[in-house]
Design an enzyme around this catalytic site. Structure first.
Site, PDB file in Angstrom:
ATOM      1  N   GLY A  82      -7.537  51.256  16.438  1.00 47.07           N
ATOM      2  CA  GLY A  82      -7.413  49.892  16.971  1.00 47.07           C
ATOM      3  C   GLY A  82      -8.719  49.126  16.896  1.00 47.07           C
ATOM      4  N   THR A  91      -7.629  51.101  27.849  1.00 45.53           N
ATOM      5  CA  THR A  91      -8.942  50.784  27.303  1.00 45.53           C
ATOM      6  C   THR A  91      -9.923  50.482  28.430  1.00 45.53           C
ATOM      7  OG1 THR A  91      -7.982  49.904  25.265  1.00 45.53           O
ATOM      8  CG2 THR A  91     -10.250  49.297  25.717  1.00 45.53           C
TER       9      THR A  91
END
Ligand code: GLY
Length: 305
Positions: free
Chosen positions: A204, A174
């Site tokens: 997510g 990320t």
């Protein structure tokens, strides 16, 4: 409103860093430093915080070093599905995309969702159709091919003993950025390939406004990285601002407190946050987090542990 305190913070994911080679760490360090300096120069030259966070995140998406865009990890079907979001603290306008497979820069598409539609989030085929209709760059899935990420997926699938938690701990990617510009506007952006071996269609925290991304002028801007399911349940990005707004906590107190609470329930990850005065916090409860910051209060600072 104007600000004397421009500031920029970026992250490239939290997790266990000991398996990353020294050579790769050096490449990460260089990419983060270069992007941070360029982004800060943009702020000095009057660019908006939205332009700068989009720039930083799209640079990381174009690099194979991070779990976003080109470097995205594979789901259990050996396909990359990407999520991204962006938020403007000036008016809380926000855009997000989820489960896109062929969009070169999901963060650019997220911004277009915010600015060119009446919606906040588009997913899957609908998001890709929208991308084509506005001329966003669409690539073949080969563009995202990564032998490293594929080997990692196959290793995980071959080892039935590996728990979801150990997969999370081993590598959380990320990328994200938060910025404060000369107008006093805060912005945040986050992009990810999610988690290796995730179920197809799993989304997510990164594209969820309030979980992975939040920006609110006069309070703070936040981008998170970590085990997304927990970050959704605890609305982590928004929670940092809530504790500042209603409990008078500083940005460091608020964000460290939340990360410590998450640790007690084995919810692993980290975040970057900037307040209205350009104070920066970058706490994490994992072994390390790729992160960097630059402001009038602090020189360039890039760290992994
Ligand atoms: N934090 C990234 C994800 O869980 O997808």
């Amino acid at each position: 409103m104007s600000s004397d305190h421009i500031a920029l913070a970026v992250h490239g994911g939290a997790g266990v860093m000991k398996n990353i080679s020294e050579e790769r760490k050096e490449m990460i360090n260089q990419k983060v430093s270069k992007t941070l300096i360029k982004g800060y120069q943009m702020l000095e030259n009057g660019a908006s915080s939205m332009d700068v966070v989009e720039f930083v995140v799209s640079e990381f998406e174009d690099s194979p070093l991070f779990n976003a865009g080109k470097g995205s990890v594979y789901n259990s079907d050996e396909i990359q599905e990407m999520d991204a979001s962006i938020m403007n603290g000036r008016d809380r306008s926000a855009g997000a995309v989820a489960s896109v497979k062929k969009v070169k820069n999901p963060i650019k598409l997220a911004r277009k969702v915010s600015e060119k539609t009446n919606h906040i989030m588009l997913v899957g085929d609908g998001a890709e159709e929208f991308a084509k209709s506005i001329g966003e760059i669409i690539v073949d899935q080969d563009y995202f091919y990564s032998e490293r990420n594929l080997k990692r997926l196959r290793k995980i699938k071959a080892n039935a003993k590996l728990t979801y938690k150990s997969i999370v701990q081993d590598r959380i990617g990320t990328v994200g950025a938060v910025a404060l510009d000369l107008n006093g506007d805060l912005a945040a952006a986050t992009s990810t390939g999610g988690m290796t071996n995730k179920m197809p269609g799993r989304v997510g925290d990164s594209p969820i406004i309030g979980s992975g991304t939040w920006a609110q002028n006069g309070v703070c801007a936040v981008s998170t990285t970590g085990h997304g399911e927990f970050f959704i349940k605890y609305q982590v990005a928004r929670e940092v601002c809530v504790r500042m707004e209603y409990q008078d906590k500083t940005i460091s107190e608020s964000s460290e407190e939340i990360l410590n609470e998450l640790k007690t329930i084995n919810a692993l990850g980290g975040l970057i946050a900037i307040d209205k005065e350009g104070n920066i916090a970058m706490p994490f409860n994992t072994d390390g987090m790729i992160r960097g910051s630059i402001s009038q209060k602090n020189d360039v600072n890039v760290e992994i542990y």
